[in-house]
Enzyme design. Structure first.
Site, PDB file in Angstrom:
ATOM      1  N   LYS A 143      37.160  31.546  47.910  1.00 41.56           N
ATOM      2  CA  LYS A 143      37.820  32.157  46.736  1.00 41.56           C
ATOM      3  C   LYS A 143      38.801  33.553  46.660  1.00 41.56           C
ATOM      4  O   LYS A 143      37.969  33.768  46.222  1.00 41.56           O
ATOM      5  CB  LYS A 143      37.683  31.670  45.448  1.00 41.56           C
ATOM      6  CG  LYS A 143      38.906  31.174  44.524  1.00 41.56           C
ATOM      7  CD  LYS A 143      38.454  31.740  43.002  1.00 41.56           C
ATOM      8  CE  LYS A 143      38.695  32.310  42.735  1.00 41.56           C
ATOM      9  NZ  LYS A 143      39.923  32.958  42.643  1.00 41.56           N
TER      10      LYS A 143
ATOM     11  N   GLY B 179      33.351  41.869  43.176  1.00 44.14           N
ATOM     12  CA  GLY B 179      34.798  42.080  41.907  1.00 44.14           C
ATOM     13  C   GLY B 179      34.646  43.154  40.530  1.00 44.14           C
ATOM     14  O   GLY B 179      34.042  44.197  40.976  1.00 44.14           O
TER      15      GLY B 179
ATOM     16  N   GLY C  63      31.025  40.584  37.477  1.00 44.44           N
ATOM     17  CA  GLY C  63      29.742  40.040  38.260  1.00 44.44           C
ATOM     18  C   GLY C  63      29.118  40.159  37.045  1.00 44.44           C
ATOM     19  O   GLY C  63      27.771  39.636  37.140  1.00 44.44           O
TER      20      GLY C  63
ATOM     21  N   GLU D  80      29.012  43.042  44.770  1.00 45.75           N
ATOM     22  CA  GLU D  80      29.660  44.060  45.390  1.00 45.75           C
ATOM     23  C   GLU D  80      30.318  44.579  44.156  1.00 45.75           C
ATOM     24  O   GLU D  80      31.300  44.635  43.903  1.00 45.75           O
ATOM     25  CB  GLU D  80      30.157  44.193  46.614  1.00 45.75           C
ATOM     26  CG  GLU D  80      29.721  43.766  47.540  1.00 45.75           C
ATOM     27  CD  GLU D  80      30.324  43.576  49.016  1.00 45.75           C
ATOM     28  OE1 GLU D  80      31.417  43.391  49.418  1.00 45.75           O
ATOM     29  OE2 GLU D  80      29.438  43.804  50.286  1.00 45.75           O
TER      30      GLU D  80
ATOM     31  N   CYS E 154      37.463  50.278  45.796  1.00 50.11           N
ATOM     32  CA  CYS E 154      36.054  50.348  44.613  1.00 50.11           C
ATOM     33  C   CYS E 154      35.412  51.794  45.479  1.00 50.11           C
ATOM     34  O   CYS E 154      34.893  52.786  44.452  1.00 50.11           O
ATOM     35  CB  CYS E 154      35.248  49.271  45.345  1.00 50.11           C
ATOM     36  SG  CYS E 154      34.840  49.461  47.114  1.00 50.11           S
TER      37      CYS E 154
ATOM     38  N   GLU F 282      36.400  52.710  36.119  1.00 50.92           N
ATOM     39  CA  GLU F 282      36.952  53.022  36.891  1.00 50.92           C
ATOM     40  C   GLU F 282      38.403  52.300  36.420  1.00 50.92           C
ATOM     41  O   GLU F 282      38.987  51.697  35.974  1.00 50.92           O
ATOM     42  CB  GLU F 282      36.838  51.799  37.717  1.00 50.92           C
ATOM     43  CG  GLU F 282      36.929  51.641  39.714  1.00 50.92           C
ATOM     44  CD  GLU F 282      36.437  49.895  40.366  1.00 50.92           C
ATOM     45  OE1 GLU F 282      35.870  49.099  38.961  1.00 50.92           O
ATOM     46  OE2 GLU F 282      36.295  50.051  40.838  1.00 50.92           O
TER      47      GLU F 282
HETATM   48  P1  NAD Z   1      37.376  40.530  39.348  1.00 52.04           P
HETATM   49  O1  NAD Z   1      36.685  40.356  38.745  1.00 52.04           O
HETATM   50  O2  NAD Z   1      38.644  40.330  37.987  1.00 52.04           O
HETATM   51  O3  NAD Z   1      37.979  39.484  40.093  1.00 52.04           O
HETATM   52  C1  NAD Z   1      37.548  39.552  41.339  1.00 52.04           C
HETATM   53  C2  NAD Z   1      37.240  37.692  41.412  1.00 52.04           C
HETATM   54  O4  NAD Z   1      36.476  36.777  40.481  1.00 52.04           O
HETATM   55  C3  NAD Z   1      38.774  37.179  41.772  1.00 52.04           C
HETATM   56  O5  NAD Z   1      38.698  36.306  43.165  1.00 52.04           O
HETATM   57  C4  NAD Z   1      38.904  35.863  40.425  1.00 52.04           C
HETATM   58  O6  NAD Z   1      39.329  34.789  40.695  1.00 52.04           O
HETATM   59  C5  NAD Z   1      36.794  35.897  40.419  1.00 52.04           C
HETATM   60  N1  NAD Z   1      36.714  35.607  38.670  1.00 52.04           N
HETATM   61  C6  NAD Z   1      37.209  36.432  38.023  1.00 52.04           C
HETATM   62  N2  NAD Z   1      36.759  36.104  36.572  1.00 52.04           N
HETATM   63  C7  NAD Z   1      35.893  34.808  36.921  1.00 52.04           C
HETATM   64  C8  NAD Z   1      34.623  34.006  36.453  1.00 52.04           C
HETATM   65  N3  NAD Z   1      34.241  34.180  35.677  1.00 52.04           N
HETATM   66  N4  NAD Z   1      33.643  33.757  37.527  1.00 52.04           N
HETATM   67  C9  NAD Z   1      33.851  33.214  38.259  1.00 52.04           C
HETATM   68  N5  NAD Z   1      34.911  33.758  39.128  1.00 52.04           N
HETATM   69  C10 NAD Z   1      35.860  35.259  38.544  1.00 52.04           C
HETATM   70  O7  NAD Z   1      37.967  41.719  40.042  1.00 52.04           O
HETATM   71  P2  NAD Z   1      39.592  42.397  40.037  1.00 52.04           P
HETATM   72  O8  NAD Z   1      40.379  42.804  39.113  1.00 52.04           O
HETATM   73  O9  NAD Z   1      40.253  41.273  41.341  1.00 52.04           O
HETATM   74  O10 NAD Z   1      39.279  43.958  42.005  1.00 52.04           O
HETATM   75  C11 NAD Z   1      39.048  44.714  41.303  1.00 52.04           C
HETATM   76  C12 NAD Z   1      37.374  44.463  41.040  1.00 52.04           C
HETATM   77  O11 NAD Z   1      36.538  44.543  42.537  1.00 52.04           O
HETATM   78  C13 NAD Z   1      37.493  46.654  41.035  1.00 52.04           C
HETATM   79  O12 NAD Z   1      36.269  46.740  39.587  1.00 52.04           O
HETATM   80  C14 NAD Z   1      36.851  46.834  42.164  1.00 52.04           C
HETATM   81  O13 NAD Z   1      35.729  48.530  42.212  1.00 52.04           O
HETATM   82  C15 NAD Z   1      35.897  45.849  42.729  1.00 52.04           C
HETATM   83  N6  NAD Z   1      35.863  46.115  44.202  1.00 52.04           N
HETATM   84  C16 NAD Z   1      34.888  46.183  45.115  1.00 52.04           C
HETATM   85  C17 NAD Z   1      34.751  46.439  45.984  1.00 52.04           C
HETATM   86  C18 NAD Z   1      32.800  46.495  46.918  1.00 52.04           C
HETATM   87  O14 NAD Z   1      33.077  46.466  47.513  1.00 52.04           O
HETATM   88  N7  NAD Z   1      32.359  46.870  45.982  1.00 52.04           N
HETATM   89  C19 NAD Z   1      35.333  46.393  47.125  1.00 52.04           C
HETATM   90  C20 NAD Z   1      36.589  45.803  46.372  1.00 52.04           C
HETATM   91  C21 NAD Z   1      36.480  45.887  45.248  1.00 52.04           C
END
Ligand code: NAD
Length: 473
Positions: free
Chosen positions: A158, A210, A215, A232, A266, A366
């Protein structure tokens, strides 16, 4: 897949809607997982060598389609086209790397006792739910598909609601090169679709990338079925420059580490730590560069910094910049924003803050936007103290020509990846995972083989009557 509900994709540079994408319904999700289970059973019947061949074919096709993927990604994410081209050019290499592993997974024999034959096999988990964010959608889609299926799993992926286009196209290309039905499927929608994937009874492993608070929600939800997760998450990475470093290189890297991808990384080196003897001069040089950055249309070849991917993220960055000002940090430099047709785009100005302290929001949270906070330190001990003063632990940069200091810092920094005299070098062969609120479960290289498979042991008695060491009952 047909769905009644759709979501609208907006062009980040202008905010205009330009495409709509179906949203996967709960009933469709069940069908997807049922298909994934059947796909897994079929995928098991295909040898590692054949799986590898299909992945090599995918890589070759992605080479041919590189420009198309770069264009879709630039339009969908608002990233500068030169960045998405570079990213698209790397993806076939990622697929080839994992293709090479597909027939090299094996267990071991263990000489426990001469009367037993004991061995292990590495087995895939089965159906893997991959949930990824919007910042590098094509790279995440590739990194969730290639290693997962090379290890014998199947994937339901997804992408983020705002950036599904490259993942959807990649799933089409997987089918086109002959990867069987049910092995790679992409579903679409918001967090509620992700939440349903996490608790779905057919999910055997969750790979989440995310925001760290998401997480935690996912880890709690997955715990109900005892489904394992790999997380991650975000970071607040320190990038430490000592006076004995190559300062020109360190300056270039500091710029790239925070302002490329509009800071939506990230691994962003969002906390720059400068030795007090170089602080003022280094900040002045950075400020000159930031004031001159060309922020604008991602499809313009000269653009250095594009808009944010989403309006929500842009508003968050603007709010964080305001909070830095309100809390008394100094704006040492800020780029100009484009006007005209781009005035409604998701732009926030690349900004450098000095005179920051560890209790400020801009330092603790962040931001995920083009905002750098700059600290001054007097010696190695203070540099380490500032570097580790965070709940995150994703990565760190160290700039020095003193080899012993480089090793001491690498040893002392609480993070899963350390770069010395470089920054943000990501390679499929190299493992790295988060510490603290940056997550758990390292990925990359041979670590991936362990995280995407599990070990099964088999013990065979070679003679009758060998219920070793157990009293008869
Ligand atoms: P987010 O957590 O809001 O969303 C990420 C994904 O999770 C999306 O597909 C979203 O639809 C889904 N999601 C949201 N709520 C959910 C739930 N309750 N259950 C299951 N899935 C759900 O994050 P974002 O704002 O899209 O991304 C930014 C974040 O991602 C930042 O914190 C960034 O640091 C992190 N990130 C980490 C890495 C890494 O490798 N460590 C890489 C890229 C981004």
């Amino acid at each position: 897949m047909t769905s009644a509900k759709t979501s609208t994709i907006h062009r980040p540079s202008t905010g205009e809607p330009y495409e709509s994408v179906p949203v996967t319904s709960p009933q469709e999700l069940d069908e997807v997982f049922a298909k994934a289970r059947r796909g897994f059973l079929a995928w098991k019947q295909i040898s590692g060598t054949e799986k590898g061949k299909l992945l090599f074919r995918l890589a070759n096709r992605l080479d041919e389609l590189s420009e198309e993927f770069a264009q879709i990604e630039a339009r969908n994410t608002g990233k500068a086209i030169r960045e998405t081209r570079a990213e698209a050019a790397r993806m076939p290499g990622t697929v080839r790397y994992w293709a090479g592993w597909a027939d090299k997974l094996h267990g071991t024999t263990i000489p426990v006792d001469p009367h037993f034959h004991t061995y292990t096999v590495r087995e895939p988990y089965g159906v893997v739910a991959g949930i990824v964010p919007w910042n590098v959608p094509y790279a995440f889609a590739t990194r969730r598909i290639a290693p997962v299926i090379a290890m014998g799993n199947v994937v339901v992926l997804k992408p983020a609601e705002e950036t599904p286009l490259t993942a959807l196209r990649l799933a089409e290309v997987c089918r086109e090169v002959g990867i069987p039905e049910g092995v790679v499927q992409v579903v679409t929608g918001s967090g509620s679709v992700g939440a349903a994937m996490v608790t779905h009874p057919e999910t055997d492993l969750v790979l989440f990338t995310g925001f760290h608070e998401t997480g935690k929600i996912i880890a709690r939800a997955a715990a109900d079925n005892l489904t394992p997760t790999i997380q991650e998450l975000g970071g607040k990475s320190p990038n430490i420059v000592f006076a004995d470093a190559n300062l020109d290189e360190a300056l270039d890297a500091a710029m790239v580490s925070v302002f490329s991808s509009t800071g939506q990384m990230c691994f962003a080196g969002s906390r720059l730590l400068l030795h007090e003897s170089i602080h003022d001069d280094f900040v002045a040089r950075l400020a000159e560069r930031v004031n001159a950055l060309k922020v604008g249309d991602p499809e313009d070849e000269n653009t250095q910094v594009g808009p944010h991917v989403t309006r929500r993220q842009c508003e968050k960055t603007l709010a964080m910049i305001q909070s830095g000002i309100d809390e008394g940090a100094t704006v040492a430099a800020q780029s100009k924003l484009p006007g005209g047709v781009l005035a409604n785009g998701y732009f926030a100005p690349p900004t450098i803050f000095t005179n920051v302290s560890s209790d400020m929001e801009i330092v603790r949270k962040e931001i995920f936007g083009p905002v750098m906070t700059v600290f001054k330190f007097k010696d190695d001990a203070e540099a380490l103290e500032i570097a580790n003063d965070t709940s995150f632990g994703l990565a760190a940069g160290v700039w020095t020509s003193d080899l012993s200091r480089a090793h001491r810092m690498a040893q002392g920094i609480h993070a899963g990846r350390i770069w010395v005299n470089t920054y943000r070098i990501i390679n499929d062969m190299v493992p790295g995972g988060g510490y603290g609120e940056s997550g758990y479960g390292a990925e990359g290289g041979t670590e991936t083989l362990s995280s995407l498979t599990r070990s099964k042991s088999v013990q065979i008695a070679l003679n009758a009557g060998l219920i070793a060491g157990q009293p008869r009952i």
